[in-house]
Design an enzyme around this catalytic site. Structure first.
Site, PDB file in Angstrom:
ATOM      1  N   ARG A 274      -5.074  -0.145  -3.587  1.00 59.59           N
ATOM      2  CA  ARG A 274      -4.103   0.202  -2.541  1.00 59.59           C
ATOM      3  C   ARG A 274      -3.019   1.176  -2.996  1.00 59.59           C
ATOM      4  NH1 ARG A 274      -5.447  -5.160  -2.045  1.00 59.59           N
ATOM      5  NH2 ARG A 274      -6.097  -5.819   0.055  1.00 59.59           N
TER       6      ARG A 274
ATOM      7  N   GLY B  28       5.460  -3.572 -14.738  1.00 58.23           N
ATOM      8  CA  GLY B  28       5.057  -2.181 -14.492  1.00 58.23           C
ATOM      9  C   GLY B  28       3.593  -2.200 -14.104  1.00 58.23           C
TER      10      GLY B  28
ATOM     11  N   TYR C 297      10.632  -1.438  -9.246  1.00 60.64           N
ATOM     12  CA  TYR C 297      11.381  -0.712  -8.206  1.00 60.64           C
ATOM     13  C   TYR C 297      12.140  -1.646  -7.259  1.00 60.64           C
ATOM     14  CZ  TYR C 297       6.961  -1.328  -5.581  1.00 60.64           C
ATOM     15  OH  TYR C 297       5.840  -1.837  -4.975  1.00 60.64           O
TER      16      TYR C 297
ATOM     17  N   PHE D 146       0.866  -1.181   0.000  1.00 58.84           N
ATOM     18  CA  PHE D 146       0.000   0.000   0.000  1.00 58.84           C
ATOM     19  C   PHE D 146       0.902   1.230   0.000  1.00 58.84           C
ATOM     20  CE2 PHE D 146       0.400  -1.649   4.343  1.00 58.84           C
ATOM     21  CZ  PHE D 146       1.050  -0.601   4.974  1.00 58.84           C
TER      22      PHE D 146
ATOM     23  N   SER E  25       3.829   2.075  11.147  1.00 58.73           N
ATOM     24  CA  SER E  25       4.201   1.422  12.409  1.00 58.73           C
ATOM     25  C   SER E  25       5.084   0.233  12.058  1.00 58.73           C
ATOM     26  CB  SER E  25       2.946   0.936  13.136  1.00 58.73           C
ATOM     27  OG  SER E  25       2.353  -0.124  12.403  1.00 58.73           O
TER      28      SER E  25
HETATM   29  C1  HXC Z   1      -0.576   2.749   6.821  1.00 59.05           C
HETATM   30  C2  HXC Z   1      -1.365   0.578   7.129  1.00 59.05           C
HETATM   31  C3  HXC Z   1      -2.108   0.649   5.909  1.00 59.05           C
HETATM   32  C4  HXC Z   1      -2.054   1.868   5.174  1.00 59.05           C
HETATM   33  C5  HXC Z   1      -2.422  -1.314   6.797  1.00 59.05           C
HETATM   34  N1  HXC Z   1      -1.603  -0.643   7.624  1.00 59.05           N
HETATM   35  N2  HXC Z   1      -2.747  -0.553   5.738  1.00 59.05           N
HETATM   36  N3  HXC Z   1      -0.612   1.606   7.567  1.00 59.05           N
HETATM   37  N4  HXC Z   1      -1.274   2.882   5.659  1.00 59.05           N
HETATM   38  N5  HXC Z   1      -2.723   2.022   4.024  1.00 59.05           N
HETATM   39  C6  HXC Z   1      -1.064  -1.119   8.896  1.00 59.05           C
HETATM   40  C7  HXC Z   1      -2.174  -1.395   9.894  1.00 59.05           C
HETATM   41  O1  HXC Z   1      -2.647  -0.192  10.517  1.00 59.05           O
HETATM   42  C8  HXC Z   1      -1.455  -2.309  10.892  1.00 59.05           C
HETATM   43  O2  HXC Z   1      -0.596  -1.607  11.742  1.00 59.05           O
HETATM   44  C9  HXC Z   1      -0.550  -3.123   9.960  1.00 59.05           C
HETATM   45  O3  HXC Z   1      -0.413  -2.368   8.756  1.00 59.05           O
HETATM   46  C10 HXC Z   1      -1.149  -4.495   9.618  1.00 59.05           C
HETATM   47  O4  HXC Z   1      -2.434  -4.274   9.093  1.00 59.05           O
HETATM   48  P1  HXC Z   1      -3.455  -5.486   8.856  1.00 59.05           P
HETATM   49  O5  HXC Z   1      -4.658  -4.937   8.160  1.00 59.05           O
HETATM   50  O6  HXC Z   1      -3.653  -6.234  10.142  1.00 59.05           O
HETATM   51  O7  HXC Z   1      -2.561  -6.411   7.890  1.00 59.05           O
HETATM   52  P2  HXC Z   1      -2.932  -7.705   7.105  1.00 59.05           P
HETATM   53  O8  HXC Z   1      -4.344  -8.139   7.410  1.00 59.05           O
HETATM   54  O9  HXC Z   1      -1.813  -8.636   7.293  1.00 59.05           O
HETATM   55  O10 HXC Z   1      -2.984  -7.197   5.569  1.00 59.05           O
HETATM   56  C11 HXC Z   1      -1.799  -6.974   4.852  1.00 59.05           C
HETATM   57  C12 HXC Z   1      -1.918  -5.739   3.966  1.00 59.05           C
HETATM   58  C13 HXC Z   1      -3.200  -5.779   3.098  1.00 59.05           C
HETATM   59  C14 HXC Z   1      -0.630  -5.690   3.128  1.00 59.05           C
HETATM   60  C15 HXC Z   1      -1.972  -4.492   4.871  1.00 59.05           C
HETATM   61  O11 HXC Z   1      -3.261  -4.627   2.264  1.00 59.05           O
HETATM   62  C16 HXC Z   1      -3.280  -7.030   2.248  1.00 59.05           C
HETATM   63  O12 HXC Z   1      -3.783  -8.051   2.708  1.00 59.05           O
HETATM   64  N6  HXC Z   1      -2.826  -6.976   0.979  1.00 59.05           N
HETATM   65  C17 HXC Z   1      -2.824  -8.142   0.067  1.00 59.05           C
HETATM   66  C18 HXC Z   1      -3.068  -7.768  -1.366  1.00 59.05           C
HETATM   67  C19 HXC Z   1      -2.248  -6.632  -1.928  1.00 59.05           C
HETATM   68  O13 HXC Z   1      -1.688  -5.822  -1.158  1.00 59.05           O
HETATM   69  N7  HXC Z   1      -2.177  -6.536  -3.264  1.00 59.05           N
HETATM   70  C20 HXC Z   1      -1.405  -5.511  -3.946  1.00 59.05           C
HETATM   71  C21 HXC Z   1      -0.184  -6.074  -4.539  1.00 59.05           C
HETATM   72  S1  HXC Z   1       0.452  -4.948  -5.761  1.00 59.05           S
HETATM   73  P3  HXC Z   1      -1.010  -1.187  13.259  1.00 59.05           P
HETATM   74  O14 HXC Z   1       0.218  -0.551  13.802  1.00 59.05           O
HETATM   75  O15 HXC Z   1      -2.168  -0.244  13.116  1.00 59.05           O
HETATM   76  O16 HXC Z   1      -1.403  -2.451  13.964  1.00 59.05           O
HETATM   77  C22 HXC Z   1       2.146  -4.819  -5.619  1.00 59.05           C
HETATM   78  C23 HXC Z   1       2.997  -4.031  -6.616  1.00 59.05           C
HETATM   79  C24 HXC Z   1       2.269  -2.996  -7.365  1.00 59.05           C
HETATM   80  O17 HXC Z   1       2.721  -5.382  -4.789  1.00 59.05           O
HETATM   81  C25 HXC Z   1       3.066  -2.047  -8.225  1.00 59.05           C
HETATM   82  C26 HXC Z   1       2.081  -1.014  -8.757  1.00 59.05           C
HETATM   83  C27 HXC Z   1       2.071  -0.443 -10.014  1.00 59.05           C
HETATM   84  P1  NAP Z   2      -3.627  -8.999  -5.922  1.00 60.55           P
HETATM   85  O1  NAP Z   2      -4.769  -9.436  -6.772  1.00 60.55           O
HETATM   86  O2  NAP Z   2      -3.942  -8.257  -4.672  1.00 60.55           O
HETATM   87  O3  NAP Z   2      -2.733 -10.273  -5.615  1.00 60.55           O
HETATM   88  C1  NAP Z   2      -2.120 -10.559  -4.400  1.00 60.55           C
HETATM   89  C2  NAP Z   2      -2.506 -11.963  -3.994  1.00 60.55           C
HETATM   90  O4  NAP Z   2      -1.696 -12.369  -2.900  1.00 60.55           O
HETATM   91  C3  NAP Z   2      -3.965 -12.090  -3.558  1.00 60.55           C
HETATM   92  O5  NAP Z   2      -4.568 -13.174  -4.233  1.00 60.55           O
HETATM   93  C4  NAP Z   2      -3.862 -12.400  -2.072  1.00 60.55           C
HETATM   94  O6  NAP Z   2      -4.921 -13.281  -1.697  1.00 60.55           O
HETATM   95  C5  NAP Z   2      -2.501 -13.074  -1.993  1.00 60.55           C
HETATM   96  N1  NAP Z   2      -1.915 -12.971  -0.656  1.00 60.55           N
HETATM   97  C6  NAP Z   2      -1.665 -11.843   0.047  1.00 60.55           C
HETATM   98  N2  NAP Z   2      -1.155 -12.146   1.243  1.00 60.55           N
HETATM   99  C7  NAP Z   2      -1.067 -13.484   1.289  1.00 60.55           C
HETATM  100  C8  NAP Z   2      -0.611 -14.397   2.276  1.00 60.55           C
HETATM  101  N3  NAP Z   2      -0.166 -13.974   3.456  1.00 60.55           N
HETATM  102  N4  NAP Z   2      -0.659 -15.724   1.995  1.00 60.55           N
HETATM  103  C9  NAP Z   2      -1.116 -16.159   0.798  1.00 60.55           C
HETATM  104  N5  NAP Z   2      -1.553 -15.349  -0.160  1.00 60.55           N
HETATM  105  C10 NAP Z   2      -1.540 -14.024   0.078  1.00 60.55           C
HETATM  106  O7  NAP Z   2      -2.633  -8.045  -6.746  1.00 60.55           O
HETATM  107  P2  NAP Z   2      -1.907  -8.245  -8.166  1.00 60.55           P
HETATM  108  O8  NAP Z   2      -1.817  -6.908  -8.769  1.00 60.55           O
HETATM  109  O9  NAP Z   2      -2.511  -9.357  -8.928  1.00 60.55           O
HETATM  110  O10 NAP Z   2      -0.432  -8.649  -7.707  1.00 60.55           O
HETATM  111  C11 NAP Z   2       0.142  -9.917  -8.046  1.00 60.55           C
HETATM  112  C12 NAP Z   2       1.644  -9.811  -8.028  1.00 60.55           C
HETATM  113  O11 NAP Z   2       2.082  -8.894  -9.020  1.00 60.55           O
HETATM  114  C13 NAP Z   2       2.235  -9.334  -6.712  1.00 60.55           C
HETATM  115  O12 NAP Z   2       3.435 -10.008  -6.447  1.00 60.55           O
HETATM  116  C14 NAP Z   2       2.522  -7.877  -6.981  1.00 60.55           C
HETATM  117  O13 NAP Z   2       3.529  -7.366  -6.150  1.00 60.55           O
HETATM  118  C15 NAP Z   2       2.969  -7.963  -8.428  1.00 60.55           C
HETATM  119  N6  NAP Z   2       2.892  -6.705  -9.154  1.00 60.55           N
HETATM  120  C16 NAP Z   2       1.699  -6.221  -9.546  1.00 60.55           C
HETATM  121  C17 NAP Z   2       1.674  -5.053 -10.282  1.00 60.55           C
HETATM  122  C18 NAP Z   2       0.403  -4.476 -10.797  1.00 60.55           C
HETATM  123  O14 NAP Z   2       0.428  -3.417 -11.410  1.00 60.55           O
HETATM  124  N7  NAP Z   2      -0.736  -5.124 -10.612  1.00 60.55           N
HETATM  125  C19 NAP Z   2       2.871  -4.377 -10.573  1.00 60.55           C
HETATM  126  C20 NAP Z   2       4.073  -4.896 -10.123  1.00 60.55           C
HETATM  127  C21 NAP Z   2       4.081  -6.085  -9.424  1.00 60.55           C
HETATM  128  P3  NAP Z   2      -5.511 -13.338  -0.195  1.00 60.55           P
HETATM  129  O15 NAP Z   2      -5.670 -11.914   0.238  1.00 60.55           O
HETATM  130  O16 NAP Z   2      -6.784 -14.097  -0.346  1.00 60.55           O
HETATM  131  O17 NAP Z   2      -4.495 -14.091   0.599  1.00 60.55           O
END
Ligand code: HXC
Ligand code: NAP
Length: 289
Positions: free
Chosen positions: A206, A196, A154, A104, A112
């Site tokens: 996010r 990308g 990155y 995010f 934190s």
């Molecule tokens: C600041 C944040 C926050 C935010 C969570 N936290 N979101 N802090 N800003 N936006 C903090 C919470 O307050 C908490 O700290 C701690 O992080 C843990 O939060 P939880 O919600 O309990 O975490 P969890 O349930 O483990 O969820 C993990 C997560 C969530 C990463 C926060 O977003 C998630 O489940 N994501 C999975 C899917 C995902 O992120 N997909 C995107 C991938 S794209 P405190 O101190 O309050 O307890 C990618 C590359 C993209 O990777 C490149 C783009 C072009």
């Molecule tokens: P996404 O749909 O949010 O994919 C992330 C997946 O990871 C979700 O299916 C999530 O499922 C799973 N996941 C997260 N935490 C997990 C855990 N603790 N255990 C098991 N599974 C977990 O996002 P996406 O865009 O498709 O991203 C896929 C990959 O591409 C990631 O590695 C991301 O960093 C990379 N990427 C994406 C982009 C982009 O532009 N989309 C760019 C660069 C890199 P659950 O929450 O159900 O576990």
């Protein structure tokens, strides 16, 4: 996704069993669907059972031999249980796609330590744990295999406002390159993709939560558009196939030129008009010293 087999023969991945972590949504699901169309057996792991069931229904309706397993990659015991289940169901796997991630945007000073851990534990530790579990099993069984790690552009450069993700993905890239050397003797190949921007619900909600942020991102891309899932899937399918057997330790960037656009010192000159270029050329040519 029903993309057909693209540039490939339909049996490209026939006989291979592929595990995609985070495979129930976004890019992971697109890869799973694409690999299935190329003949692979598919295993999906993720935390949310309902998303896994949804993907399972879709894949099995398309004729794929699919198995889904709820698993948190932060939990080594859960990964071992997943590997046991895959041994029973498929006799092991041939390809591991480390795709699960968390991320995010946030100013770093607002994070934190739990927020830092939330990302590092999924991306770096989770990827390391699955790599270790399946790598050990392949080595013990004398079985070859391929690991595909999904990183980001990155991972090489770092990036402001996604610092835990940048640090974690850089670690995954180091893991990829290190094991490419160490585990090649076991017939285990390592490859990575640095995507990308590819629109997915998980990433966009996010990282680019407003239309303005999304447009700013598109404006940075030399090709003027985001990537399509099919484009990423075709690259991934090639990398895990036997046609890429001599690729080891390589990370392929697929980003429309975005990261290079940010890197070149004179790239800002893209905004200079033809008239301005004429004036600049005249000025430069008139310089005598
Ligand atoms: C600041 C944040 C926050 C935010 C969570 N936290 N979101 N802090 N800003 N936006 C903090 C919470 O307050 C908490 O700290 C701690 O992080 C843990 O939060 P939880 O919600 O309990 O975490 P969890 O349930 O483990 O969820 C993990 C997560 C969530 C990463 C926060 O977003 C998630 O489940 N994501 C999975 C899917 C995902 O992120 N997909 C995107 C991938 S794209 P405190 O101190 O309050 O307890 C990618 C590359 C993209 O990777 C490149 C783009 C072009
Ligand atoms: P996404 O749909 O949010 O994919 C992330 C997946 O990871 C979700 O299916 C999530 O499922 C799973 N996941 C997260 N935490 C997990 C855990 N603790 N255990 C098991 N599974 C977990 O996002 P996406 O865009 O498709 O991203 C896929 C990959 O591409 C990631 O590695 C991301 O960093 C990379 N990427 C994406 C982009 C982009 O532009 N989309 C760019 C660069 C890199 P659950 O929450 O159900 O576990």
């Amino acid at each position: 996704m029903n993309q057909g087999t693209g540039p490939f023969r339909p049996d490209l991945l026939q006989g291979k069993t592929v595990l995609v972590t985070g495979g129930a949504t976004g890019l992971g699901r697109a890869m799973a669907e694409g690999f299935a169309e190329l003949g692979a057996r598919i295993a999906l792991a993720g935390r949310r059972e309902e998303k896994l069931r949804e993907a399972e229904a879709l894949l099995s309706a398309a004729g794929c031999d699919v198995y889904v397993h709820s698993c948190d990659v932060r939990d080594p015991a859960a990964i071992a249980a997943l590997a046991d289940a895959l041994d029973s169901r498929f006799g092991g796997i041939d390809v591991l796609v480390n795709n699960a991630a968390g991320n995010f945007i946030s100013p770093t000073e607002r994070l934190s330590h739990r927020a830092v851990d939330a990302v590092l534990n999924i991306v770096l530790h989770g990827t390391f744990y699955t790599t270790l579990e399946f790598g050990k099993r392949w080595i013990d069984a004398g079985r070859s295999g391929t690991m595909l790690n999904i990183v980001t552009t990155y991972a090489e450069t770092g990036s402001a406002f996604v610092v835990p993700s940048a640090a974690a993905k850089a670690g995954v890239l180091a893991l990829t390159r290190s094991l490419a050397v160490e585990w090649a003797r076991y017939g285990i190949r390592q490859v990575a993709i640095a995507p990308g921007p590819f629109p997915t619900e998980g990433a966009w909600s996010r990282l680019l939560p407003t239309p303005e942020l999304a447009q700013n991102m598109i404006d940075r891309i030399p090709l003027g558009r985001v990537g399509s899932k099919e484009e990423l899937v075709h690259l991934a399918a090639f990398l895990v196939s036997d046609y890429a057997a001599y690729l080891n330790g390589e990370c392929v960037t697929i980003d429309g030129g975005e990261w290079l656009q940010g890197a070149g010192q004179f790239n800002g000159l893209l905004d200079v008009t033809d008239d301005q270029w004429d004036q600049l050329a005249a000025m430069i040519k008139s310089t005598k010293s």
